[in-house]
Design an enzyme around this catalytic site. Structure first.
Site, PDB file in Angstrom:
ATOM      1  N   ALA A 140       0.863  -1.172   0.000  1.00 38.41           N
ATOM      2  CA  ALA A 140       0.000   0.000   0.000  1.00 38.41           C
ATOM      3  C   ALA A 140       0.904   1.227   0.000  1.00 38.41           C
ATOM      4  O   ALA A 140       2.078   1.132   0.363  1.00 38.41           O
ATOM      5  CB  ALA A 140      -0.884  -0.009   1.238  1.00 38.41           C
ATOM      6  N   GLY A 158       0.526  -4.855   0.859  1.00 41.89           N
ATOM      7  CA  GLY A 158      -0.646  -4.886  -0.009  1.00 41.89           C
ATOM      8  C   GLY A 158      -0.384  -5.528  -1.360  1.00 41.89           C
ATOM      9  O   GLY A 158      -1.305  -6.057  -1.989  1.00 41.89           O
ATOM     10  N   GLU A 189      -0.850  -9.074  -0.733  1.00 37.71           N
ATOM     11  CA  GLU A 189      -2.281  -9.282  -0.469  1.00 37.71           C
ATOM     12  C   GLU A 189      -3.094  -9.219  -1.761  1.00 37.71           C
ATOM     13  O   GLU A 189      -4.031  -9.998  -1.953  1.00 37.71           O
ATOM     14  CB  GLU A 189      -2.756  -8.244   0.555  1.00 37.71           C
ATOM     15  N   GLU A 203       4.442  -5.188   7.258  1.00 34.38           N
ATOM     16  CA  GLU A 203       3.732  -4.114   7.960  1.00 34.38           C
ATOM     17  C   GLU A 203       4.189  -3.937   9.399  1.00 34.38           C
ATOM     18  O   GLU A 203       4.146  -2.832   9.946  1.00 34.38           O
ATOM     19  CB  GLU A 203       2.221  -4.365   7.923  1.00 34.38           C
TER      20      GLU A 203
HETATM   21  N1  CAA Z   1       4.628   3.198  -0.473  1.00 33.10           N
HETATM   22  C1  CAA Z   1       5.038   4.352  -0.998  1.00 33.10           C
HETATM   23  N2  CAA Z   1       6.171   4.484  -1.697  1.00 33.10           N
HETATM   24  C2  CAA Z   1       6.945   3.397  -1.866  1.00 33.10           C
HETATM   25  C3  CAA Z   1       6.564   2.143  -1.363  1.00 33.10           C
HETATM   26  C4  CAA Z   1       5.341   2.055  -0.640  1.00 33.10           C
HETATM   27  N3  CAA Z   1       4.892   0.896  -0.144  1.00 33.10           N
HETATM   28  N4  CAA Z   1       7.531   1.258  -1.673  1.00 33.10           N
HETATM   29  C5  CAA Z   1       8.456   1.916  -2.372  1.00 33.10           C
HETATM   30  N5  CAA Z   1       8.108   3.218  -2.496  1.00 33.10           N
HETATM   31  C6  CAA Z   1       8.853   4.285  -3.186  1.00 33.10           C
HETATM   32  C7  CAA Z   1      10.068   4.700  -2.389  1.00 33.10           C
HETATM   33  O1  CAA Z   1       9.698   5.610  -1.369  1.00 33.10           O
HETATM   34  C8  CAA Z   1      10.904   5.324  -3.454  1.00 33.10           C
HETATM   35  O2  CAA Z   1      10.414   6.620  -3.723  1.00 33.10           O
HETATM   36  P1  CAA Z   1      11.428   7.896  -3.779  1.00 33.10           P
HETATM   37  O3  CAA Z   1      12.304   7.584  -4.959  1.00 33.10           O
HETATM   38  O4  CAA Z   1      10.512   9.035  -3.983  1.00 33.10           O
HETATM   39  O5  CAA Z   1      12.165   7.881  -2.494  1.00 33.10           O
HETATM   40  C9  CAA Z   1      10.631   4.467  -4.677  1.00 33.10           C
HETATM   41  O6  CAA Z   1       9.373   3.803  -4.394  1.00 33.10           O
HETATM   42  C10 CAA Z   1      11.671   3.408  -4.912  1.00 33.10           C
HETATM   43  O7  CAA Z   1      11.810   2.650  -3.708  1.00 33.10           O
HETATM   44  P2  CAA Z   1      13.237   2.413  -2.984  1.00 33.10           P
HETATM   45  O8  CAA Z   1      14.159   3.516  -3.305  1.00 33.10           O
HETATM   46  O9  CAA Z   1      12.966   2.133  -1.545  1.00 33.10           O
HETATM   47  O10 CAA Z   1      13.696   1.089  -3.750  1.00 33.10           O
HETATM   48  P3  CAA Z   1      14.710  -0.028  -3.198  1.00 33.10           P
HETATM   49  O11 CAA Z   1      15.016  -0.893  -4.355  1.00 33.10           O
HETATM   50  O12 CAA Z   1      15.831   0.601  -2.456  1.00 33.10           O
HETATM   51  O13 CAA Z   1      13.857  -0.858  -2.103  1.00 33.10           O
HETATM   52  C11 CAA Z   1      11.898  -2.011  -1.261  1.00 33.10           C
HETATM   53  C12 CAA Z   1      12.750  -1.631  -2.496  1.00 33.10           C
HETATM   54  C13 CAA Z   1      12.690  -2.956  -0.358  1.00 33.10           C
HETATM   55  C14 CAA Z   1      10.658  -2.732  -1.785  1.00 33.10           C
HETATM   56  C15 CAA Z   1      11.522  -0.747  -0.487  1.00 33.10           C
HETATM   57  O14 CAA Z   1      10.983   0.203  -1.395  1.00 33.10           O
HETATM   58  C16 CAA Z   1      10.492  -0.958   0.595  1.00 33.10           C
HETATM   59  O15 CAA Z   1      10.825  -1.458   1.662  1.00 33.10           O
HETATM   60  N6  CAA Z   1       9.236  -0.552   0.356  1.00 33.10           N
HETATM   61  C17 CAA Z   1       8.173  -0.615   1.340  1.00 33.10           C
HETATM   62  C18 CAA Z   1       7.708  -2.039   1.561  1.00 33.10           C
HETATM   63  C19 CAA Z   1       6.602  -2.060   2.589  1.00 33.10           C
HETATM   64  O16 CAA Z   1       6.793  -1.749   3.746  1.00 33.10           O
HETATM   65  N7  CAA Z   1       5.398  -2.449   2.167  1.00 33.10           N
HETATM   66  C20 CAA Z   1       4.229  -2.506   3.041  1.00 33.10           C
HETATM   67  C21 CAA Z   1       3.445  -1.233   2.918  1.00 33.10           C
HETATM   68  S1  CAA Z   1       2.143  -1.101   4.138  1.00 33.10           S
HETATM   69  C22 CAA Z   1       0.900  -2.060   3.519  1.00 33.10           C
HETATM   70  O17 CAA Z   1       0.997  -2.608   2.461  1.00 33.10           O
HETATM   71  C23 CAA Z   1      -0.358  -2.150   4.358  1.00 33.10           C
HETATM   72  C24 CAA Z   1      -1.293  -3.235   3.927  1.00 33.10           C
HETATM   73  O18 CAA Z   1      -1.443  -4.230   4.592  1.00 33.10           O
HETATM   74  C25 CAA Z   1      -2.128  -3.086   2.745  1.00 33.10           C
END
Ligand code: CAA
Length: 258
Positions: A66, A109, A112, A132
């Protein structure tokens, strides 16, 4: 078009393809993406020329979750009153079979949403996780329920409590995905699978999806009865007569409802 800012939508034969397309956010699922995915899936579902849907992302990410930035500042009452994520339920009400094709990250998400698909195919690059807990929350789009049903309590607890990722091999071993293929072959494999499904007689296909899904909602006895009644009902279709006649006559069936 501005109706589909966050996804690419195309049709190949009887297969509708929805490609998540927010590359700069690793396909993070924000409200616009929810709107666009649900609208695209519903449009395909209503189109009699479409017999199966493929949902995919990019090479790097199916979806990294998400959209954290969209949620971060929201209050509890705001989340509750908006019933945040409830809109995704509409995706699970699509009757047309959906083949999910996952390469790269399917986190939060993203994992999911993948689990809402009917057939799930992974590239060898796929990574599944429910991270999460690292954000101070828990899965909110069905992960604690669908992951547990898919892989059992031990692995679901492990993933939801630690946030660790599963690679494609572990996902296949655990029953989370049905097949793993080399990344370069992912879309072809998903399209072939969707074409196969779309070529089958539609009443039986829709009944089959409903019957399998009933296994998650009913007791065994109710589910077995539901299946048997659907089985009986299919004897009212031309496709059943044709399918069984073709078998007896040792020829290819010519189905009416596709
Ligand atoms: N939400 C918003 N933006 C996100 C995102 C997310 N879930 N995942 C990645 N992005 C964005 C980053 O912020 C980044 O944006 P900027 O360039 O503006 O900084 C861009 O996408 C590229 O991401 P990274 O630079 O972080 O890429 P990476 O290759 O270094 O890392 C990753 C990849 C390990 C997937 C890392 O992006 C990450 O950890 N993302 C979040 C994963 C996460 O926590 N997901 C769960 C979200 S909460 C949820 O989903 C609730 C639910 O139950 C529905």
């Amino acid at each position: 078009s501005d109706q589909h800012d966050t996804v690419l939508v195309e049709t190949r034969g009887r297969v509708g393809i929805i490609t998540l397309n927010r590359p700069r956010a690793l396909n993070a699922l924000d409200a616009a993406t929810l709107r666009d995915v649900v609208a695209a899936a519903a449009a395909f579902d209503a189109d009699p020329a479409i017999g199966a849907i493929v949902l995919t992302g990019s090479e790097k990410a199916f979806a990294a979750g998400a959209d954290i930035k969209e949620m971060a500042a929201r209050s509890g009452p705001e989340m509750f009153l908006a019933d945040w994520f409830a809109g995704w339920d509409a995706f699970t009400r699509v009757r047309t079979p959906v083949v999910g094709a996952v390469a790269g990250y399917a986190l939060g998400g993203g994992c999911e949403l993948a689990m809402m698909c009917d057939v799930l195919i992974a590239a060898d690059t796929a990574r599944f996780g429910q991270p999460e807990i690292n954000l101070g929350v828990i899965p909110g789009m069905g992960g604690s329920q669908r992951l547990t049903r898919a892989v059992g309590k031990a692995k679901a607890m492990d993933m939801v409590l630690t946030g660790r990722q599963m690679d494609a091999a572990e996902a296949e071993r655990s029953g989370l995905v049905s097949r793993v293929v080399p990344a370069a072959e992912l879309l072809d494999e998903a399209l072939r699978t969707a074409e196969t499904i779309a070529a089958r007689p539609l009443p039986a296909t829709l009944a089959a999806k409903e019957a399998v899904n009933a296994a998650f909602e009913t007791t065994l006895a109710q589910g077995v009865l539901f299946e048997r009644r659907l089985f009986h009902a299919l004897f009212a279709t031309e496709d059943q007569k044709e399918g069984m006649a073709a078998f007896a006559e040792k020829r290819e069936p010519r189905f009416t409802h596709r």
